[in-house]
Write an enzyme that holds these catalytic residues in place. Structure first.
Site, PDB file in Angstrom:
ATOM      1  N   MET A 169      -2.790  -1.807  38.805  1.00 13.36           N
ATOM      2  CA  MET A 169      -2.230  -2.369  40.042  1.00 13.36           C
ATOM      3  C   MET A 169      -1.619  -3.744  39.763  1.00 13.36           C
ATOM      4  SD  MET A 169      -2.385  -0.439  42.763  1.00 13.36           S
ATOM      5  CE  MET A 169      -1.590   0.678  41.645  1.00 13.36           C
ATOM      6  N   ASN A 191      -7.623   0.166  39.384  1.00 13.64           N
ATOM      7  CA  ASN A 191      -7.432  -0.972  38.473  1.00 13.64           C
ATOM      8  C   ASN A 191      -8.765  -1.223  37.789  1.00 13.64           C
ATOM      9  OD1 ASN A 191      -5.105  -3.134  38.052  1.00 13.64           O
ATOM     10  ND2 ASN A 191      -7.060  -4.153  37.764  1.00 13.64           N
ATOM     11  N   VAL A 237       0.349   0.275  32.946  1.00 10.19           N
ATOM     12  CA  VAL A 237      -0.363  -0.818  32.270  1.00 10.19           C
ATOM     13  C   VAL A 237       0.498  -1.301  31.108  1.00 10.19           C
ATOM     14  CG1 VAL A 237      -2.595   0.169  32.904  1.00 10.19           C
ATOM     15  CG2 VAL A 237      -1.657   0.649  30.653  1.00 10.19           C
ATOM     16  N   ASN A 265       6.645   0.313  29.403  1.00  8.28           N
ATOM     17  CA  ASN A 265       7.679   0.257  28.362  1.00  8.28           C
ATOM     18  C   ASN A 265       7.068   0.532  26.996  1.00  8.28           C
ATOM     19  OD1 ASN A 265      10.005  -0.207  29.794  1.00  8.28           O
ATOM     20  ND2 ASN A 265       9.706  -2.428  29.833  1.00  8.28           N
ATOM     21  N   SER A 291      13.160   1.645  35.365  1.00 12.62           N
ATOM     22  CA  SER A 291      13.904   0.378  35.377  1.00 12.62           C
ATOM     23  C   SER A 291      14.217  -0.059  36.797  1.00 12.62           C
ATOM     24  CB  SER A 291      15.216   0.528  34.609  1.00 12.62           C
ATOM     25  OG  SER A 291      15.947  -0.673  34.722  1.00 12.62           O
ATOM     26  N   LYS A 346      14.984   4.441  27.478  1.00  7.52           N
ATOM     27  CA  LYS A 346      14.659   3.195  28.208  1.00  7.52           C
ATOM     28  C   LYS A 346      14.790   2.000  27.237  1.00  7.52           C
ATOM     29  CE  LYS A 346      13.231   0.441  31.511  1.00  7.52           C
ATOM     30  NZ  LYS A 346      12.349  -0.570  31.183  1.00  7.52           N
ATOM     31  N   HIS A 349      18.395   1.375  26.893  1.00  8.00           N
ATOM     32  CA  HIS A 349      18.821   0.740  28.153  1.00  8.00           C
ATOM     33  C   HIS A 349      18.547  -0.761  28.083  1.00  8.00           C
ATOM     34  CE1 HIS A 349      17.718  -0.975  32.063  1.00  8.00           C
ATOM     35  NE2 HIS A 349      18.566  -0.133  32.628  1.00  8.00           N
ATOM     36  N   ASN A 350      17.334  -1.109  27.665  1.00  8.40           N
ATOM     37  CA  ASN A 350      16.979  -2.530  27.615  1.00  8.40           C
ATOM     38  C   ASN A 350      17.770  -3.263  26.533  1.00  8.40           C
ATOM     39  OD1 ASN A 350      15.173  -1.700  29.521  1.00  8.40           O
ATOM     40  ND2 ASN A 350      13.416  -2.728  28.630  1.00  8.40           N
ATOM     41  N   GLU A 353      21.024  -3.947  27.951  1.00 10.54           N
ATOM     42  CA  GLU A 353      20.777  -5.037  28.915  1.00 10.54           C
ATOM     43  C   GLU A 353      20.733  -6.406  28.200  1.00 10.54           C
ATOM     44  OE1 GLU A 353      17.316  -4.197  31.472  1.00 10.54           O
ATOM     45  OE2 GLU A 353      16.593  -6.191  30.935  1.00 10.54           O
ATOM     46  N   TYR A 354      20.039  -6.474  27.072  1.00  7.77           N
ATOM     47  CA  TYR A 354      19.974  -7.726  26.295  1.00  7.77           C
ATOM     48  C   TYR A 354      21.388  -8.230  25.995  1.00  7.77           C
ATOM     49  CZ  TYR A 354      15.032  -8.156  24.674  1.00  7.77           C
ATOM     50  OH  TYR A 354      13.687  -8.361  24.560  1.00  7.77           O
TER      51      TYR A 354
HETATM   52  P1  NAP Z   1       1.432  -6.516  34.975  1.00 10.86           P
HETATM   53  O1  NAP Z   1       1.803  -7.017  36.320  1.00 10.86           O
HETATM   54  O2  NAP Z   1       1.029  -7.492  33.942  1.00 10.86           O
HETATM   55  O3  NAP Z   1       0.258  -5.444  35.178  1.00 10.86           O
HETATM   56  C1  NAP Z   1      -0.336  -4.833  34.085  1.00 10.86           C
HETATM   57  C2  NAP Z   1      -1.439  -3.913  34.544  1.00 10.86           C
HETATM   58  O4  NAP Z   1      -2.049  -3.362  33.376  1.00 10.86           O
HETATM   59  C3  NAP Z   1      -2.528  -4.647  35.315  1.00 10.86           C
HETATM   60  O5  NAP Z   1      -2.964  -3.832  36.371  1.00 10.86           O
HETATM   61  C4  NAP Z   1      -3.614  -4.800  34.254  1.00 10.86           C
HETATM   62  O6  NAP Z   1      -4.904  -4.867  34.805  1.00 10.86           O
HETATM   63  C5  NAP Z   1      -3.472  -3.505  33.500  1.00 10.86           C
HETATM   64  N1  NAP Z   1      -4.089  -3.581  32.179  1.00 10.86           N
HETATM   65  C6  NAP Z   1      -3.803  -4.433  31.177  1.00 10.86           C
HETATM   66  N2  NAP Z   1      -4.579  -4.172  30.122  1.00 10.86           N
HETATM   67  C7  NAP Z   1      -5.388  -3.136  30.461  1.00 10.86           C
HETATM   68  C8  NAP Z   1      -6.399  -2.393  29.792  1.00 10.86           C
HETATM   69  N3  NAP Z   1      -6.739  -2.664  28.532  1.00 10.86           N
HETATM   70  N4  NAP Z   1      -6.997  -1.388  30.463  1.00 10.86           N
HETATM   71  C9  NAP Z   1      -6.662  -1.089  31.725  1.00 10.86           C
HETATM   72  N5  NAP Z   1      -5.696  -1.746  32.400  1.00 10.86           N
HETATM   73  C10 NAP Z   1      -5.074  -2.751  31.782  1.00 10.86           C
HETATM   74  O7  NAP Z   1       2.594  -5.636  34.339  1.00 10.86           O
HETATM   75  P2  NAP Z   1       3.818  -4.894  35.067  1.00 10.86           P
HETATM   76  O8  NAP Z   1       4.952  -5.825  35.190  1.00 10.86           O
HETATM   77  O9  NAP Z   1       3.338  -4.164  36.261  1.00 10.86           O
HETATM   78  O10 NAP Z   1       4.237  -3.854  33.932  1.00 10.86           O
HETATM   79  C11 NAP Z   1       3.525  -2.652  33.666  1.00 10.86           C
HETATM   80  C12 NAP Z   1       4.317  -1.851  32.651  1.00 10.86           C
HETATM   81  O11 NAP Z   1       5.612  -1.568  33.199  1.00 10.86           O
HETATM   82  C13 NAP Z   1       4.579  -2.576  31.329  1.00 10.86           C
HETATM   83  O12 NAP Z   1       4.607  -1.664  30.277  1.00 10.86           O
HETATM   84  C14 NAP Z   1       5.958  -3.168  31.535  1.00 10.86           C
HETATM   85  O13 NAP Z   1       6.615  -3.400  30.312  1.00 10.86           O
HETATM   86  C15 NAP Z   1       6.621  -2.071  32.333  1.00 10.86           C
HETATM   87  N6  NAP Z   1       7.760  -2.504  33.155  1.00 10.86           N
HETATM   88  C16 NAP Z   1       7.743  -3.672  33.840  1.00 10.86           C
HETATM   89  C17 NAP Z   1       8.848  -4.043  34.590  1.00 10.86           C
HETATM   90  C18 NAP Z   1       8.861  -5.321  35.383  1.00 10.86           C
HETATM   91  O14 NAP Z   1       9.946  -5.714  35.824  1.00 10.86           O
HETATM   92  N7  NAP Z   1       7.749  -5.971  35.611  1.00 10.86           N
HETATM   93  C19 NAP Z   1       9.959  -3.196  34.664  1.00 10.86           C
HETATM   94  C20 NAP Z   1       9.937  -1.986  33.982  1.00 10.86           C
HETATM   95  C21 NAP Z   1       8.829  -1.650  33.225  1.00 10.86           C
HETATM   96  P3  NAP Z   1      -5.573  -6.291  35.120  1.00 10.86           P
HETATM   97  O15 NAP Z   1      -4.946  -6.751  36.395  1.00 10.86           O
HETATM   98  O16 NAP Z   1      -7.002  -5.923  35.268  1.00 10.86           O
HETATM   99  O17 NAP Z   1      -5.303  -7.192  33.965  1.00 10.86           O
END
Ligand code: NAP
Length: 628
Positions: A169, A191, A237, A265, A291, A346, A349-350, A353-354
């Site tokens: 979450m 979570n 996650v 990702n 994305s 993906k 794509h990134n 984007e870079y």
């Molecule tokens: P985030 O806000 O940092 O959330 C990460 C989630 O992963 C948190 O719920 C965290 O739980 C959980 N987590 C981390 N380590 C864990 C573990 N060992 N076991 C269980 N849960 C764990 O990250 P986010 O931005 O949502 O991104 C999530 C994924 O989507 C990543 O791979 C990211 O690269 C990808 N993504 C992100 C975006 C973006 O714009 N943000 C866009 C596309 C893709 P806790 O809260 O307990 O730490």
């Protein structure tokens, strides 16, 4: 007592009968209760008035009381307006379940066109769509799936079990959960619990959004148990060890046919490995790029799923419902291919984007420092570019950034000029080396971030070498016009570089990627959506090599001299333009029928006896020369 409602052609009778069999209760079709006068009107293609309907609905309301008293029944009835449903609601609301079968006008009219066994004229469909008042208190089910799957979804939605789960979450997990719940998906979210740090995260989230009716957990077995099998579990996650850790915890809790979807990702090589490992446990696996950032996740991202096709077909309605829609209303989500292909595209794509971001940063630097333009002047110039076929999400946000002030000053001037790179950008470059693919613009965009990160070294070197940057001494208007043409050319090259690498991967891994479809799902919801991407949907219907499309050949032939001119002017005036010059060099290398690699081959043979091929002999033969 259950009413299955929806416009004509949604399959109320088929689904209602299946539901009645599953629940072992009788089935009734409301059409069988029309008075003769109504049937006559309908057969003549004449729509019924509310006056015509009233006695029919009242009869049904009376029947509903009787059927309910006898143990319940399923009634198929269009029940399009709230007042019709209210006439039918003759029993307490907790004893009445309304199921709304919904689908697009195009889908339903195409189905109606095939039907010959029904007295309702399909031409009435339009008026039915106009009349339809979507019920708030109904179970809504998309008809874009088989009747058996519709039945399954209804049964899950009627039970206390949920139909989809999200783990993690964080930013993305929460926003995707809101998006799904808004699309009427019955959801469980989880979570992890970390004492004194991460406690009750999922439950707090659920409590903050009571209207969404989501179930929240910090106990994994309870989370898994809350879902109806076969389960669909989306991981949001951090990529890497966290994904492996959560899969290891989940695996013993899951059964055959359950599905894990990794939406983070992740590196495509990890996805390939996990795909094979989970197959040994009979657990389906999908690795999907998502994305669009936080806003995209909430309002409609671009989704790029790869892995099991059968599993994809099962969850397609969920993903396609929450995805952004393209210009034709089609979901920006498509089955990409097997294994880690979804995460691979993906990553590319990134990478694109870079380089797109870096190009805009270079444009900004040349205008601001080279030409001495004020931020508002640059914003206005870029707004003009938008009208010249260069519109894109990244151009749009760049214009907004140039106008963002803090305490009356440009915020941009307060931001440290250090950009890091992690994950997908660097992985694209590694993949290019692995696949033997030229990835000039993307690799140079990654390297530009690496140089930016060396701030202290840059300041020290600047002290040693002095001020190299000079005003770009040239007619300003003609430079800006060349810059626009050069920017357009560099963008085309950058996209070609990324798509060429996907073509190489598709060939080497047998993924059979469809580049027109990939462009299509990138026309909305994602960060690199642009006018160019929309044009590419059609270009890739004619060719799988962007730079070979006649329209591209024409544009680039006209623009390449401007690209050369601005790279030359920028470099001789002391401005680094790594991605502009990389695009130029890629282009010149790409169109170079006779390269200088013969010299490389001679050198390799000279010092290492590596042998070489000859232009005057068959390529099956290799030659070595004693050079001295
Ligand atoms: P985030 O806000 O940092 O959330 C990460 C989630 O992963 C948190 O719920 C965290 O739980 C959980 N987590 C981390 N380590 C864990 C573990 N060992 N076991 C269980 N849960 C764990 O990250 P986010 O931005 O949502 O991104 C999530 C994924 O989507 C990543 O791979 C990211 O690269 C990808 N993504 C992100 C975006 C973006 O714009 N943000 C866009 C596309 C893709 P806790 O809260 O307990 O730490």
């Amino acid at each position: 007592m259950i009413i299955v409602m929806g416009v004509s052609g949604t399959g109320k009778t088929t689904v209602g009968q299946l539901l009645a069999i599953a629940l072992a209760i009788p089935f009734y079709d409301a059409d069988d209760f029309h008075p003769e006068s109504n049937i006559k009107k309908l057969s003549g293609g004449e729509p019924l008035t509310d006056q015509d309907r009233q006695p029919w609905l009242e009869t049904l309301g009376e029947k509903i009381k009787i059927w309910e008293a006898k143990g319940g029944a399923v009634l198929a009835c269009s029940a399009l307006k709230e007042k019709y449903r209210s006439t039918l609601s003759t029993i307490p609301h907790e004893k009445l379940t309304i199921i709304h079968l919904s689908g697009s006008f195009d889908l339903i009219s195409s189905r109606l066109a095939l039907r010959r066994d029904h007295f309702l004229d399909p031409s009435i469909l339009k008026s039915q769509f106009n009349d339809l008042e979507r019920p708030n208190n109904a179970i809504e089910v998309s008809i874009d799936q088989t009747p058996e799957n519709i039945l399954q979804e209804i049964l899950i939605k009627m039970s206390s079990k949920t139909e989809f789960g999200i783990i993690g979450m964080g930013v993305m997990g929460q926003n995707l959960a809101i998006n799904m719940a808004n699309n009427k998906v019955k959801l469980s979210v989880f979570n992890r619990h970390v004492a004194d740090k991460e406690e009750g995260v999922a439950k707090d989230f659920v409590a903050k959004h009571p209207a969404l009716n989501i179930q929240g957990f910090d106990d994994l077995p309870e989370f898994v148990d809350s879902m109806a099998p076969p389960r669909n579990i989306l991981l949001m996650v951090q990529a890497g060890a966290a994904v492996d850790a959560i899969i290891a915890e989940l695996t013993p809790l899951l059964g055959p046919d359950d599905l894990i979807i990794d939406g983070g990702n992740s590196n495509y090589l990890d996805t390939n490995r996990r795909d094979q490992a989970l197959a040994m446990h009979d657990i389906n696996f999908i690795g999907t790029g998502i994305s669009g950032g936080e806003e995209g996740a909430r309002k409609g991202p671009s989704i790029m799923p790869g892995g099991s096709k059968t599993a994809y077909n099962r969850i397609a309605p969920f993903l396609e419902n929450i995805a952004a829609k393209d210009a034709n209303g089609k979901a920006c989500c498509t089955y990409v291919g097997p294994e880690g292909s979804g995460h691979f595209i993906k990553m590319v794509h990134n990478g694109i984007e870079y380089a797109e971001m870096q190009l805009l940063a270079e444009v900004y630097e040349l205008m601001r420092n080279g030409l001495g333009m004020q931020p508002e002047e640059i914003a206005k110039t870029l707004e003009h570019w938008k009208t010249k076929g260069l519109d894109s999400y990244l151009l749009e946000i760049t214009i907004n950034i140039l106008r963002k002030e803090e305490n009356g000053e440009l915020l941009l001037d307060k931001i440290l000029d250090v950009a890091s790179q992690k994950g997908t950008g660097g992985w694209s470059t590694e993949a290019a080396i692995r696949l033997g693919s030229p990835l000039n613009t993307i690799a140079d965009a990654v390297m530009a971030r690496n140089i930016s990160a060396q701030k202290e070294t840059r300041i020290a070197a600047n002290g040693l070498y002095g001020q190299i940057k000079q005003p770009i001494a040239q007619d300003r208007e003609s430079f800006i016009s060349a810059l626009m043409e050069g920017y357009s050319a560099a963008r085309i090259v950058n996209h070609a570089v990324g798509f060429d690498m996907m073509k190489e991967a598709s060939n080497q891994y047998n993924w059979d990627l469809d580049f027109s479809e990939i462009s299509r799902i990138w026309t909305n919801g994602c960060i690199i959506r642009s006018e160019l991407m929309s044009a590419m949907v059609n270009f890739f219907k004619d060719t799988d090599q962007l730079l070979f499309h006649p329209a591209v050949v024409k544009s680039l032939s006209e623009q390449q001299a401007n690209l050369a001119q601005i790279v030359g002017r920028a470099v001789t005036s002391g401005y680094p333009v790594p991605v502009f010059s990389s695009a130029m060099n890629f282009f010149l290398g790409y169109v170079n029928g006779q390269s200088s690699a013969n010299m490389l081959q001679a050198q390799r043979d000279y010092f290492g006896a590596h042998t070489y091929k000859r232009v005057d002999k068959p390529l099956t033969e290799s030659f070595h020369t004693e050079w001295v």
